[in-house]
Design a protein around this motif. Structure first.
Motif, PDB file in Angstrom:
ATOM      1  N   ALA A 180       0.846  -1.195   0.000  1.00 47.90           N
ATOM      2  CA  ALA A 180       0.000   0.000   0.000  1.00 47.90           C
ATOM      3  C   ALA A 180       0.881   1.245   0.000  1.00 47.90           C
ATOM      4  CB  ALA A 180      -0.925  -0.007   1.219  1.00 47.90           C
ATOM      5  N   GLU A 181       0.349   2.322  -0.548  1.00 50.61           N
ATOM      6  CA  GLU A 181       1.117   3.567  -0.636  1.00 50.61           C
ATOM      7  C   GLU A 181       1.338   4.176   0.744  1.00 50.61           C
ATOM      8  OE1 GLU A 181       0.788   8.095  -2.468  1.00 50.61           O
ATOM      9  OE2 GLU A 181      -0.774   6.631  -2.957  1.00 50.61           O
ATOM     10  N   ILE A 182       2.567   4.528   1.018  1.00 50.36           N
ATOM     11  CA  ILE A 182       2.911   5.304   2.214  1.00 50.36           C
ATOM     12  C   ILE A 182       3.009   6.754   1.753  1.00 50.36           C
ATOM     13  CG2 ILE A 182       4.612   5.736   4.030  1.00 50.36           C
ATOM     14  CD1 ILE A 182       3.236   3.024   4.352  1.00 50.36           C
ATOM     15  N   VAL A 183       2.135   7.595   2.248  1.00 53.95           N
ATOM     16  CA  VAL A 183       2.100   8.997   1.856  1.00 53.95           C
ATOM     17  C   VAL A 183       3.133   9.794   2.636  1.00 53.95           C
ATOM     18  CG1 VAL A 183       0.630  11.063   1.767  1.00 53.95           C
ATOM     19  CG2 VAL A 183      -0.338   8.807   1.245  1.00 53.95           C
ATOM     20  N   ARG A 184       3.347   9.403   3.891  1.00 59.02           N
ATOM     21  CA  ARG A 184       4.310  10.059   4.774  1.00 59.02           C
ATOM     22  C   ARG A 184       4.870   8.995   5.694  1.00 59.02           C
ATOM     23  NH1 ARG A 184       4.378  11.458   9.681  1.00 59.02           N
ATOM     24  NH2 ARG A 184       5.359  13.303  10.496  1.00 59.02           N
ATOM     25  N   ASP A 185       6.191   8.927   5.767  1.00 53.67           N
ATOM     26  CA  ASP A 185       6.851   7.899   6.567  1.00 53.67           C
ATOM     27  C   ASP A 185       6.585   8.060   8.060  1.00 53.67           C
ATOM     28  OD1 ASP A 185       8.092   6.247   4.649  1.00 53.67           O
ATOM     29  OD2 ASP A 185       9.649   7.755   4.338  1.00 53.67           O
ATOM     30  N   LEU A 186       6.791   6.983   8.773  1.00 52.53           N
ATOM     31  CA  LEU A 186       6.634   6.926  10.223  1.00 52.53           C
ATOM     32  C   LEU A 186       7.606   7.882  10.900  1.00 52.53           C
ATOM     33  CD1 LEU A 186       5.247   5.362  12.574  1.00 52.53           C
ATOM     34  CD2 LEU A 186       7.145   3.739  12.424  1.00 52.53           C
ATOM     35  N   ARG A 187       7.092   8.648  11.858  1.00 49.67           N
ATOM     36  CA  ARG A 187       7.962   9.560  12.616  1.00 49.67           C
ATOM     37  C   ARG A 187       7.297  10.004  13.908  1.00 49.67           C
ATOM     38  NH1 ARG A 187       8.296  15.310   9.555  1.00 49.67           N
ATOM     39  NH2 ARG A 187       8.570  16.170  11.613  1.00 49.67           N
ATOM     40  N   ASP A 188       8.124  10.472  14.819  1.00 51.87           N
ATOM     41  CA  ASP A 188       7.652  11.040  16.077  1.00 51.87           C
ATOM     42  C   ASP A 188       7.353  12.519  15.859  1.00 51.87           C
ATOM     43  OD1 ASP A 188       8.016   8.649  17.470  1.00 51.87           O
ATOM     44  OD2 ASP A 188      10.088   9.137  17.960  1.00 51.87           O
ATOM     45  N   GLU A 189       6.254  12.988  16.446  1.00 51.45           N
ATOM     46  CA  GLU A 189       5.870  14.388  16.340  1.00 51.45           C
ATOM     47  C   GLU A 189       6.125  15.088  17.669  1.00 51.45           C
ATOM     48  OE1 GLU A 189       5.319  15.621  13.580  1.00 51.45           O
ATOM     49  OE2 GLU A 189       4.123  14.294  12.313  1.00 51.45           O
ATOM     50  N   PRO A 190       6.386  16.386  17.641  1.00 46.64           N
ATOM     51  CA  PRO A 190       6.696  17.108  18.881  1.00 46.64           C
ATOM     52  C   PRO A 190       5.537  17.177  19.869  1.00 46.64           C
ATOM     53  CG  PRO A 190       6.680  18.613  16.990  1.00 46.64           C
ATOM     54  CD  PRO A 190       6.516  17.227  16.460  1.00 46.64           C
ATOM     55  N   TRP A 191       4.309  16.899  19.432  1.00 50.99           N
ATOM     56  CA  TRP A 191       3.166  16.966  20.354  1.00 50.99           C
ATOM     57  C   TRP A 191       2.838  15.616  20.984  1.00 50.99           C
ATOM     58  CZ3 TRP A 191       2.933  18.154  15.170  1.00 50.99           C
ATOM     59  CH2 TRP A 191       2.238  17.276  14.358  1.00 50.99           C
ATOM     60  N   GLY A 192       3.769  14.650  20.891  1.00 56.15           N
ATOM     61  CA  GLY A 192       3.640  13.417  21.670  1.00 56.15           C
ATOM     62  C   GLY A 192       3.008  12.234  20.976  1.00 56.15           C
ATOM     63  N   VAL A 193       2.979  12.229  19.638  1.00 58.27           N
ATOM     64  CA  VAL A 193       2.461  11.076  18.925  1.00 58.27           C
ATOM     65  C   VAL A 193       3.514  10.535  17.969  1.00 58.27           C
ATOM     66  CG1 VAL A 193       0.066  11.872  19.071  1.00 58.27           C
ATOM     67  CG2 VAL A 193       1.407  12.389  17.025  1.00 58.27           C
ATOM     68  N   ARG A 194       3.346   9.304  17.565  1.00 60.04           N
ATOM     69  CA  ARG A 194       4.147   8.664  16.523  1.00 60.04           C
ATOM     70  C   ARG A 194       3.147   8.276  15.454  1.00 60.04           C
ATOM     71  NH1 ARG A 194       9.070   6.621  15.561  1.00 60.04           N
ATOM     72  NH2 ARG A 194       9.321   4.556  14.656  1.00 60.04           N
ATOM     73  N   ARG A 195       3.427   8.637  14.170  1.00 60.76           N
ATOM     74  CA  ARG A 195       2.415   8.422  13.146  1.00 60.76           C
ATOM     75  C   ARG A 195       3.004   8.303  11.753  1.00 60.76           C
ATOM     76  NH1 ARG A 195      -0.669  13.999  11.697  1.00 60.76           N
ATOM     77  NH2 ARG A 195       1.152  15.287  11.295  1.00 60.76           N
ATOM     78  N   PHE A 196       2.160   7.788  10.844  1.00 61.62           N
ATOM     79  CA  PHE A 196       2.459   7.777   9.421  1.00 61.62           C
ATOM     80  C   PHE A 196       1.147   7.935   8.669  1.00 61.62           C
ATOM     81  CE2 PHE A 196       1.361   3.354  10.091  1.00 61.62           C
ATOM     82  CZ  PHE A 196       0.785   2.929   8.897  1.00 61.62           C
ATOM     83  N   PHE A 197       1.241   8.268   7.388  1.00 59.38           N
ATOM     84  CA  PHE A 197       0.061   8.386   6.540  1.00 59.38           C
ATOM     85  C   PHE A 197       0.143   7.325   5.451  1.00 59.38           C
ATOM     86  CE2 PHE A 197      -0.862  13.269   6.905  1.00 59.38           C
ATOM     87  CZ  PHE A 197      -0.928  13.162   8.270  1.00 59.38           C
ATOM     88  N   THR A 198      -0.998   6.723   5.158  1.00 58.71           N
ATOM     89  CA  THR A 198      -1.117   5.788   4.050  1.00 58.71           C
ATOM     90  C   THR A 198      -2.358   6.166   3.248  1.00 58.71           C
ATOM     91  OG1 THR A 198      -1.170   3.436   3.437  1.00 58.71           O
ATOM     92  CG2 THR A 198      -2.423   4.068   5.404  1.00 58.71           C
TER      93      THR A 198
END
Length: 121
Positions: free
Chosen positions: A83-101
């Motif tokens: 499946a397409e990964i739109v944005r790779d996995l990463r930690d965000e400064p507001w306390g979440v870890r996320r990616f977009f597909t």
């Protein structure tokens, strides 16, 4: 894989008016970072709507946010599926870890988990 919640993300140019409208339906604002806010039901806190004016760290505004228990495991499964990964996995400064597909319908999914090191006691 455990899903904690699934939330519609509403891209808005009228955040104040949108917040006021959803408050008429009983939602209350529980988080506001300026460019994104979360509204939740006071009696069912997993019933939520996210209002987004812009996306701060990704190339597109997502259509849906899905909070999972183990975002790393879901990321590995999505990558392995092709499946397409739109944005790779990463930690965000507001306390979440996320990616977009992107789903087969073209909808962008924000897959997220809250990081333990930022959880309040």
């Amino acid at each position: 894989m455990t899903i904690r919640r699934a939330v519609p993300d509403i891209h808005t140019r009228a955040k104040t008016e949108s917040r006021a409208f959803y408050e008429l339906l009983g939602f209350e604002e529980v988080m506001d970072l300026g460019w994104v806010s979360t509204l939740a039901s006071p009696t069912n806190p997993t019933a939520q709507i996210i209002l987004i004016t812009e996306e701060q760290t990704a190339p597109v505004v997502p259509d849906i946010s899905v909070e999972v228990e183990d975002v790393d495991a879901v990321y590995a499964a999505v990558r392995a599926s092709g499946a397409e990964i739109v944005r790779d996995l990463r930690d965000e400064p507001w306390g979440v870890r996320r990616f977009f597909t992107r789903d087969p319908n073209g909808k962008v999914i924000n897959v997220v988990t809250h990081r333990d090191d930022d959880a309040s006691a």
